[in-house]
Design a protein around this motif. Structure first.
Motif, PDB file in Angstrom:
ATOM      1  N   LEU A  13      67.402  10.497  36.113  1.00  0.00           N
ATOM      2  CA  LEU A  13      67.019  11.055  37.408  1.00  0.00           C
ATOM      3  C   LEU A  13      67.862  10.493  38.539  1.00  0.00           C
ATOM      4  O   LEU A  13      68.463   9.413  38.428  1.00  0.00           O
ATOM      5  CB  LEU A  13      65.534  10.776  37.673  1.00  0.00           C
ATOM      6  CG  LEU A  13      64.550  11.299  36.616  1.00  0.00           C
ATOM      7  CD1 LEU A  13      63.133  11.023  37.048  1.00  0.00           C
ATOM      8  CD2 LEU A  13      64.768  12.780  36.355  1.00  0.00           C
ATOM      9  N   ASP A  14      67.901  11.215  39.625  1.00  0.00           N
ATOM     10  CA  ASP A  14      68.637  10.791  40.818  1.00  0.00           C
ATOM     11  C   ASP A  14      67.707  10.021  41.753  1.00  0.00           C
ATOM     12  O   ASP A  14      66.523  10.355  41.894  1.00  0.00           O
ATOM     13  CB  ASP A  14      69.214  11.990  41.566  1.00  0.00           C
ATOM     14  CG  ASP A  14      70.237  12.756  40.727  1.00  0.00           C
ATOM     15  OD1 ASP A  14      70.998  12.078  39.994  1.00  0.00           O
ATOM     16  OD2 ASP A  14      70.273  14.005  40.800  1.00  0.00           O
ATOM     17  N   THR A  15      68.263   9.006  42.413  1.00  0.00           N
ATOM     18  CA  THR A  15      67.483   8.226  43.383  1.00  0.00           C
ATOM     19  C   THR A  15      68.290   8.079  44.667  1.00  0.00           C
ATOM     20  O   THR A  15      69.529   8.076  44.650  1.00  0.00           O
ATOM     21  CB  THR A  15      67.156   6.827  42.840  1.00  0.00           C
ATOM     22  OG1 THR A  15      68.367   6.179  42.443  1.00  0.00           O
ATOM     23  CG2 THR A  15      66.219   6.921  41.646  1.00  0.00           C
ATOM     24  N   SER A  16      67.583   7.950  45.784  1.00  0.00           N
ATOM     25  CA  SER A  16      68.253   7.733  47.070  1.00  0.00           C
ATOM     26  C   SER A  16      68.789   6.309  47.142  1.00  0.00           C
ATOM     27  O   SER A  16      68.299   5.410  46.450  1.00  0.00           O
ATOM     28  CB  SER A  16      67.288   7.993  48.222  1.00  0.00           C
ATOM     29  OG  SER A  16      66.143   7.159  48.105  1.00  0.00           O
ATOM     30  N   THR A  33      63.470   7.822  47.175  1.00  0.00           N
ATOM     31  CA  THR A  33      63.206   9.200  46.745  1.00  0.00           C
ATOM     32  C   THR A  33      63.750   9.393  45.333  1.00  0.00           C
ATOM     33  O   THR A  33      64.904   9.037  45.052  1.00  0.00           O
ATOM     34  CB  THR A  33      63.871  10.200  47.701  1.00  0.00           C
ATOM     35  OG1 THR A  33      63.357  10.003  49.019  1.00  0.00           O
ATOM     36  CG2 THR A  33      63.595  11.637  47.262  1.00  0.00           C
ATOM     37  N   SER A  35      64.489  12.232  42.332  1.00  0.00           N
ATOM     38  CA  SER A  35      64.654  13.680  42.158  1.00  0.00           C
ATOM     39  C   SER A  35      65.021  14.030  40.725  1.00  0.00           C
ATOM     40  O   SER A  35      65.808  13.319  40.084  1.00  0.00           O
ATOM     41  CB  SER A  35      65.728  14.207  43.110  1.00  0.00           C
ATOM     42  OG  SER A  35      65.411  13.890  44.454  1.00  0.00           O
ATOM     43  N   ASP A  36      64.480  15.158  40.280  1.00  0.00           N
ATOM     44  CA  ASP A  36      64.844  15.740  38.977  1.00  0.00           C
ATOM     45  C   ASP A  36      65.506  17.072  39.295  1.00  0.00           C
ATOM     46  O   ASP A  36      64.858  18.107  39.416  1.00  0.00           O
ATOM     47  CB  ASP A  36      63.601  15.933  38.127  1.00  0.00           C
ATOM     48  CG  ASP A  36      63.933  16.478  36.730  1.00  0.00           C
ATOM     49  OD1 ASP A  36      65.132  16.722  36.466  1.00  0.00           O
ATOM     50  OD2 ASP A  36      62.998  16.658  35.940  1.00  0.00           O
ATOM     51  N   SER A  38      66.618  19.701  41.648  1.00  0.00           N
ATOM     52  CA  SER A  38      66.159  20.077  42.985  1.00  0.00           C
ATOM     53  C   SER A  38      64.702  19.703  43.232  1.00  0.00           C
ATOM     54  O   SER A  38      64.193  19.832  44.358  1.00  0.00           O
ATOM     55  CB  SER A  38      66.338  21.585  43.187  1.00  0.00           C
ATOM     56  OG  SER A  38      65.576  22.306  42.223  1.00  0.00           O
ATOM     57  N   LYS A  39      64.040  19.223  42.194  1.00  0.00           N
ATOM     58  CA  LYS A  39      62.636  18.866  42.315  1.00  0.00           C
ATOM     59  C   LYS A  39      62.484  17.415  42.750  1.00  0.00           C
ATOM     60  O   LYS A  39      63.037  16.502  42.120  1.00  0.00           O
ATOM     61  CB  LYS A  39      61.925  19.082  40.972  1.00  0.00           C
ATOM     62  CG  LYS A  39      60.467  18.665  40.976  1.00  0.00           C
ATOM     63  CD  LYS A  39      59.873  18.775  39.569  1.00  0.00           C
ATOM     64  CE  LYS A  39      58.430  18.272  39.542  1.00  0.00           C
ATOM     65  NZ  LYS A  39      57.875  18.314  38.180  1.00  0.00           N
ATOM     66  N   VAL A  40      61.736  17.174  43.827  1.00  0.00           N
ATOM     67  CA  VAL A  40      61.442  15.819  44.278  1.00  0.00           C
ATOM     68  C   VAL A  40      60.141  15.369  43.640  1.00  0.00           C
ATOM     69  O   VAL A  40      59.100  16.027  43.798  1.00  0.00           O
ATOM     70  CB  VAL A  40      61.337  15.751  45.819  1.00  0.00           C
ATOM     71  CG1 VAL A  40      60.946  14.351  46.263  1.00  0.00           C
ATOM     72  CG2 VAL A  40      62.655  16.165  46.460  1.00  0.00           C
ATOM     73  N   LEU A  41      60.202  14.269  42.920  1.00  0.00           N
ATOM     74  CA  LEU A  41      59.026  13.791  42.210  1.00  0.00           C
ATOM     75  C   LEU A  41      58.024  13.156  43.166  1.00  0.00           C
ATOM     76  O   LEU A  41      58.372  12.715  44.267  1.00  0.00           O
ATOM     77  CB  LEU A  41      59.426  12.778  41.142  1.00  0.00           C
ATOM     78  CG  LEU A  41      59.816  13.363  39.764  1.00  0.00           C
ATOM     79  CD1 LEU A  41      60.994  14.318  39.890  1.00  0.00           C
ATOM     80  CD2 LEU A  41      60.153  12.248  38.786  1.00  0.00           C
ATOM     81  N   THR A  42      56.791  13.072  42.730  1.00  0.00           N
ATOM     82  CA  THR A  42      55.708  12.530  43.536  1.00  0.00           C
ATOM     83  C   THR A  42      55.351  11.125  43.057  1.00  0.00           C
ATOM     84  O   THR A  42      55.029  10.923  41.878  1.00  0.00           O
ATOM     85  CB  THR A  42      54.470  13.433  43.457  1.00  0.00           C
ATOM     86  OG1 THR A  42      54.814  14.751  43.887  1.00  0.00           O
ATOM     87  CG2 THR A  42      53.353  12.887  44.348  1.00  0.00           C
TER      88      THR A  42
END
Length: 264
Positions: A13-16, A33, A35-36, A38-42
């Motif tokens: 996954l991507d992280t800020s 943050t 992200s998967d 375009s989806k931002v995980l909760t």
């Protein structure tokens, strides 16, 4: 035919990014943050966050752990907490060829790096003081200091530098000779001091009296002085120091060891 849809690894996954931070004494818990695509995980639903080494200077980490059925494993994002700038840098015990630097101790620091104004490393120490030797007489040196923390991987994290300190070494102390061969007179002579602009002669009449400046010799080539009008049998106390004009200020040597004579 049966098949299994496995949870996605947090590593993919991507992280800020997390900006580095300067030490404040408080735990730093930056938001991140995840992200998967375009989806931002909760947070709390898809993952949890914990922090390690996030108070003291050095390398800190955010540990992101997948939860639920969609994500698994962990991902670690590191950031740096920098030490604050060293404060209170001063020079003491200044001599013609050495001086001592001292600064305010930082309790979390593993050591300190002493540099010149061009950031050339001169010395690395573990205490908040150091003696610098091998200096030239009457010369101005510029120093700055920063602390460092040892990281777990063997690297070092450095703090900000202190303000630059200007420290001027003294001149060499002249060697002095005092004799009284003529009635009511004393003859003072002294050695030449390299770099001196002149010399100051101090005198007092008794051990308990205060020294007064007898004469300033503004010619470095003159190294003798005759004092007249003294009382025969009196004790006379003399000390001399060299000086060099340094702009609007003077750089001095230490006073020579006390010289005492009985006036003829």
């Amino acid at each position: 035919a049966n098949f299994v849809i496995e949870p996605k690894s947090m590593q993919s996954l991507d992280t800020s990014d997390i900006a580095d931070r300067t030490y404040t004494g408080d735990a730093y818990t930056p938001d991140i943050t995840v992200s998967d695509g375009s989806k931002v995980l909760t947070k709390g639903v898809d993952y949890t966050v914990t922090y390690t080494n996030n108070t003291e200077p050095g390398m800190a980490s955010v540990v992101i752990k997948g939860v639920g059925s969609n994500y698994s494993g962990t991902k670690v994002v590191s950031f740096k907490i920098s030490a604050v700038a060293v404060k209170g840098l001063k020079a003491s015990n200044v001599k013609y060829n050495s001086l001592k630097l001292k600064w305010t101790k930082q309790d979390y620091a593993d050591g300190y790096q002493i540099c010149n104004s061009s950031s050339k490393v001169l010395k690395t120490v573990t205490k908040n003081s150091a003696t610098i030797t091998g200096l030239s007489a009457g010369k101005t040196y510029k120093y700055k200091v920063r602390s460092y923390i040892k990281n777990a991987d063997g690297t070092r994290s450095y703090g900000a530098f202190s303000s630059v300190l200007n420290a001027t070494t003294k001149l060499k102390t002249p060697t002095v000779k005092v004799v009284s061969k003529a009635k009511g007179q004393a003859r003072i002579s002294w050695s030449k001091v390299s770099g001196a602009s002149g010399y100051e002669i101090y005198y007092k009449k008794s051990a308990g009296a205060k020294y007064k400046k007898l004469k300033t010799v503004n010619n470095a080539n003159i190294r003798v002085c005759t004092v007249r009008g003294m009382k025969s049998g009196d004790r006379a106390y003399f000390r001399i120091r060299a000086f060099r004009n340094n702009g609007s200020k003077k750089v001095y040597s230490s006073l020579n060891p006390l010289k005492v004579i009985t006036v003829k």
